[in-house]
Motif scaffolding. Sequence first.
Motif, PDB file in Angstrom:
ATOM      1  N   ASP A 143       0.859  -1.187   0.000  1.00 45.62           N
ATOM      2  CA  ASP A 143       0.000   0.000   0.000  1.00 45.62           C
ATOM      3  C   ASP A 143       0.894   1.235   0.000  1.00 45.62           C
ATOM      4  OD1 ASP A 143      -1.810   2.016   0.378  1.00 45.62           O
ATOM      5  OD2 ASP A 143      -2.846   1.083   2.063  1.00 45.62           O
ATOM      6  N   SER A 144       1.101   1.835  -1.171  1.00 42.86           N
ATOM      7  CA  SER A 144       2.001   2.979  -1.276  1.00 42.86           C
ATOM      8  C   SER A 144       1.486   4.176  -0.484  1.00 42.86           C
ATOM      9  CB  SER A 144       2.197   3.366  -2.745  1.00 42.86           C
ATOM     10  OG  SER A 144       0.947   3.600  -3.373  1.00 42.86           O
ATOM     11  N   GLY A 145       0.158   4.319  -0.403  1.00 47.04           N
ATOM     12  CA  GLY A 145      -0.399   5.411   0.393  1.00 47.04           C
ATOM     13  C   GLY A 145      -0.055   5.267   1.861  1.00 47.04           C
ATOM     14  N   ALA A 146      -0.128   4.045   2.376  1.00 45.94           N
ATOM     15  CA  ALA A 146       0.222   3.806   3.780  1.00 45.94           C
ATOM     16  C   ALA A 146       1.707   4.032   4.015  1.00 45.94           C
ATOM     17  CB  ALA A 146      -0.166   2.376   4.173  1.00 45.94           C
ATOM     18  N   LEU A 147       2.549   3.668   3.046  1.00 44.92           N
ATOM     19  CA  LEU A 147       3.983   3.917   3.189  1.00 44.92           C
ATOM     20  C   LEU A 147       4.272   5.414   3.254  1.00 44.92           C
ATOM     21  CD1 LEU A 147       5.653   1.338   0.747  1.00 44.92           C
ATOM     22  CD2 LEU A 147       5.298   1.144   3.209  1.00 44.92           C
ATOM     23  N   TRP A 148       3.607   6.187   2.405  1.00 46.61           N
ATOM     24  CA  TRP A 148       3.838   7.636   2.409  1.00 46.61           C
ATOM     25  C   TRP A 148       3.313   8.268   3.701  1.00 46.61           C
ATOM     26  CZ3 TRP A 148       6.725  11.135   0.237  1.00 46.61           C
ATOM     27  CH2 TRP A 148       6.375  12.483   0.334  1.00 46.61           C
ATOM     28  N   TRP A 155       7.894   9.038   7.887  1.00 49.72           N
ATOM     29  CA  TRP A 155       8.864   9.428   8.916  1.00 49.72           C
ATOM     30  C   TRP A 155       9.108   8.272   9.891  1.00 49.72           C
ATOM     31  CZ3 TRP A 155      11.410  13.119   7.066  1.00 49.72           C
ATOM     32  CH2 TRP A 155      10.798  14.167   6.378  1.00 49.72           C
ATOM     33  N   GLY A 156       8.083   7.522  10.180  1.00 50.96           N
ATOM     34  CA  GLY A 156       8.266   6.353  11.023  1.00 50.96           C
ATOM     35  C   GLY A 156       9.133   5.309  10.353  1.00 50.96           C
ATOM     36  N   ARG A 175      -2.478  -9.937  11.668  1.00 49.89           N
ATOM     37  CA  ARG A 175      -3.135  -8.632  11.677  1.00 49.89           C
ATOM     38  C   ARG A 175      -2.455  -7.743  12.725  1.00 49.89           C
ATOM     39  NH1 ARG A 175      -8.039  -6.951   9.738  1.00 49.89           N
ATOM     40  NH2 ARG A 175      -8.951  -5.109  10.695  1.00 49.89           N
ATOM     41  N   PHE A 176      -1.599  -6.811  12.258  1.00 45.80           N
ATOM     42  CA  PHE A 176      -0.846  -5.941  13.154  1.00 45.80           C
ATOM     43  C   PHE A 176      -1.519  -4.591  13.385  1.00 45.80           C
ATOM     44  CE2 PHE A 176       2.379  -8.747  11.345  1.00 45.80           C
ATOM     45  CZ  PHE A 176       3.057  -9.133  12.475  1.00 45.80           C
ATOM     46  N   GLY A 177      -2.490  -4.228  12.593  1.00 46.34           N
ATOM     47  CA  GLY A 177      -2.978  -2.855  12.584  1.00 46.34           C
ATOM     48  C   GLY A 177      -2.348  -2.138  11.410  1.00 46.34           C
ATOM     49  N   SER A 178      -3.071  -1.196  10.818  1.00 44.81           N
ATOM     50  CA  SER A 178      -2.617  -0.575   9.569  1.00 44.81           C
ATOM     51  C   SER A 178      -1.281   0.138   9.739  1.00 44.81           C
ATOM     52  CB  SER A 178      -3.676   0.403   9.058  1.00 44.81           C
ATOM     53  OG  SER A 178      -3.975   1.382  10.048  1.00 44.81           O
ATOM     54  N   ARG A 179      -1.101   0.873  10.858  1.00 48.67           N
ATOM     55  CA  ARG A 179       0.146   1.624  11.054  1.00 48.67           C
ATOM     56  C   ARG A 179       1.326   0.679  11.256  1.00 48.67           C
ATOM     57  NH1 ARG A 179       2.691   3.087  15.612  1.00 48.67           N
ATOM     58  NH2 ARG A 179       4.283   4.721  15.417  1.00 48.67           N
ATOM     59  N   HIS A 180       1.172  -0.281  12.138  1.00 47.94           N
ATOM     60  CA  HIS A 180       2.261  -1.222  12.395  1.00 47.94           C
ATOM     61  C   HIS A 180       2.607  -2.025  11.144  1.00 47.94           C
ATOM     62  CE1 HIS A 180       1.987  -1.395  17.082  1.00 47.94           C
ATOM     63  NE2 HIS A 180       2.723  -0.401  16.642  1.00 47.94           N
ATOM     64  N   GLU A 181       1.607  -2.408  10.382  1.00 46.06           N
ATOM     65  CA  GLU A 181       1.863  -3.189   9.170  1.00 46.06           C
ATOM     66  C   GLU A 181       2.643  -2.376   8.149  1.00 46.06           C
ATOM     67  OE1 GLU A 181      -0.560  -5.980   5.941  1.00 46.06           O
ATOM     68  OE2 GLU A 181      -1.604  -5.050   7.623  1.00 46.06           O
ATOM     69  N   ALA A 182       2.277  -1.089   7.993  1.00 49.94           N
ATOM     70  CA  ALA A 182       3.007  -0.225   7.064  1.00 49.94           C
ATOM     71  C   ALA A 182       4.443  -0.014   7.523  1.00 49.94           C
ATOM     72  CB  ALA A 182       2.296   1.122   6.930  1.00 49.94           C
ATOM     73  N   LEU A 183       4.642   0.169   8.828  1.00 50.38           N
ATOM     74  CA  LEU A 183       5.993   0.345   9.355  1.00 50.38           C
ATOM     75  C   LEU A 183       6.840  -0.899   9.116  1.00 50.38           C
ATOM     76  CD1 LEU A 183       5.302   2.123  12.786  1.00 50.38           C
ATOM     77  CD2 LEU A 183       6.273   3.145  10.727  1.00 50.38           C
ATOM     78  N   ASP A 214       5.461   4.549  19.139  1.00 47.01           N
ATOM     79  CA  ASP A 214       4.026   4.473  19.411  1.00 47.01           C
ATOM     80  C   ASP A 214       3.585   5.596  20.348  1.00 47.01           C
ATOM     81  OD1 ASP A 214       3.823   2.282  17.811  1.00 47.01           O
ATOM     82  OD2 ASP A 214       3.748   0.814  19.433  1.00 47.01           O
ATOM     83  N   ALA A 215       4.420   5.896  21.357  1.00 48.97           N
ATOM     84  CA  ALA A 215       4.089   6.972  22.292  1.00 48.97           C
ATOM     85  C   ALA A 215       4.056   8.322  21.578  1.00 48.97           C
ATOM     86  CB  ALA A 215       5.097   6.996  23.441  1.00 48.97           C
TER      87      ALA A 215
END
Length: 606
Positions: A74-79, A83-84, A139-147, A335-336
């Motif tokens: 998912d290129s949108g999630a990567l963008w 920064w992460g 299933r990690f969650g969208s943010r964790h999966e993109a990271l 995450d914090a």
Amino acid sequence: MQTFELILFLLAAVIASSILDKFLPRVSLPLVQVALGAVIAAAVATPLEWGIDPELLLILFIAPLHFNETRHVDSGALWKNRWGIAALSVGLVFAIVIACGGTLHALVPAIPLAAACALGAAMGSTDAVAVTALTHDRRFGSRHEALLKGEALFNDVTGTVIFQCCVTLLATGAFSLVHAGEEFALDLFGGFTGGLVMGVLAWGLLELIRRTGLDTPTLHVMLELLLPFVIYLTAKSLHIGAVIVVVAAGLVMSLLPQRHTVATARTKLQAAGVWQTLEFVLNGIIFVILGMQLPRLLAPAAEGSLGNPAALLGVVAVLTVVLEGVRFLWLLAMDALAAARAGRAAASCLTAQALRGTLAVAFAGAKGGITLSLMLTLTAAGALSAADRSMLVSVASGMIVLTLVLADFAVPALVPSKRSAARSRDRVDAEVVLILEVIASIRADAPFTGAVRAGEEASAGAPATIDEPATVIVMHRYAEILEDLAPAASAAAAARARAEIARVGDLYDRMDALSRAAAQWDGETEDDEAGEGPVGAGPSDADAAGGLTGYFQALRATYEAVEDVQSQALARELQLIKQMREAGVIDAAHAKELRNDVYIQQLTLD
């Protein structure tokens, strides 16, 4: 001939591992392949026992697998998480180098600090192949999966540059921060620039071929398979980050506009099937090769030539704990910060569920082929003794195995699978109702499908209950879907599903038995006519032979009618999905997912 035999040997090992995987449901396929490779290396002498060229490992396996991974990411999630990803790809790698390098040097002072940091740099490179293979169903969650995906695709640049700097320092005793910065910038930014240019050129070539009418599915697939190797070799000749170039080119090609027609959809389906097979084979081979290297790399430690084996195992365990601990603390801090930017309290990251997710991402960063290929190049560093080189490679190999084991067993215990998380009981029950309605409509529409009906056009003697063999075949396909849904459905829905499975299964079994008998009788009749069978074997009467042959022809025509029945069933399925969506039985997202599945099946039929 030896190379050809080796290729066949590796393919046979991959096939064997996939069979073994069915008997080891609690162990992931990559770990089975690593174990099988180790067993093979211990039992059979192969050319790989003397090592493998690290550069060959990168171009033959890493390049095409990275290229294919960028087609689905998912290129949108990567963008959104750029920064992460940068923090993980650069900052975390430096933290791992300092922590693991310093720890190893403290535990084994005989190993120079530069060599210990080289090991840390190799461990900082998360392997995208291992990560994808071990965590694709989690299933990690969208943010964790993109990271996690972004880190696996981009962090090898930092690890490789730091590794090369450590080796240079080890060999010459000199280190230039300016030169290191130039190398990093050239690999990273040169890689992105080169990937942008090559991605546009590759996309333009495919579009030109398509517009001139020269494009065929076979040509398109062959060009796609060739592109990652051409891009990688071109990047190497330009002395820029080859892996980054391949990743960037794949991302660019996925972002540029594509034509959406029936022809391109068919081409994409064919390409997806080829890539899926190639990915399975390459993934399997790389893990088998990794396993085949382990006995050779771990043998000095097991024999005691590197000192006390228990002490060396303790070093591996301590370094793995340090590695995973640094990853966990770094991810927790990220995450914090993300919670604070979103207006939530940092303490929200310390809940049990949040900590489980963070720990799972930390464990998911398994090491694999890239780490091994870097450590194998360490043998060229002349400032290291043979014993020190063997110890470093053995420690790295042990850490690779431990990270793979942690990713295999700890991650599934911490986070659910995508399948179980996505399939709530209400969703499964709705799908059960949908499939039951489709089966009912197939049964009701059977007289109007145009298929051959055994009771009318076949010989007398066909069971009356099997009125439409083509219908039964398609019903059986949907019954197999019910078998998959029943375990996750509610008790009432599961009972209905199993009852229908039993009814369809009984029809299918009787029809299958009749088909086998007809084929046998037809074969016996042909033998009689040729004079090869004994007198009186099978029906010898001309009318009986004609009847059986007519039945056999009708049976063949029935199977040809299956696609017609399936096509009408899919059309009916679309109507039912629309009705269920309008009635509020399923939501819009679920309806879209079900429709997409139907569209793919329709394209396959066409």
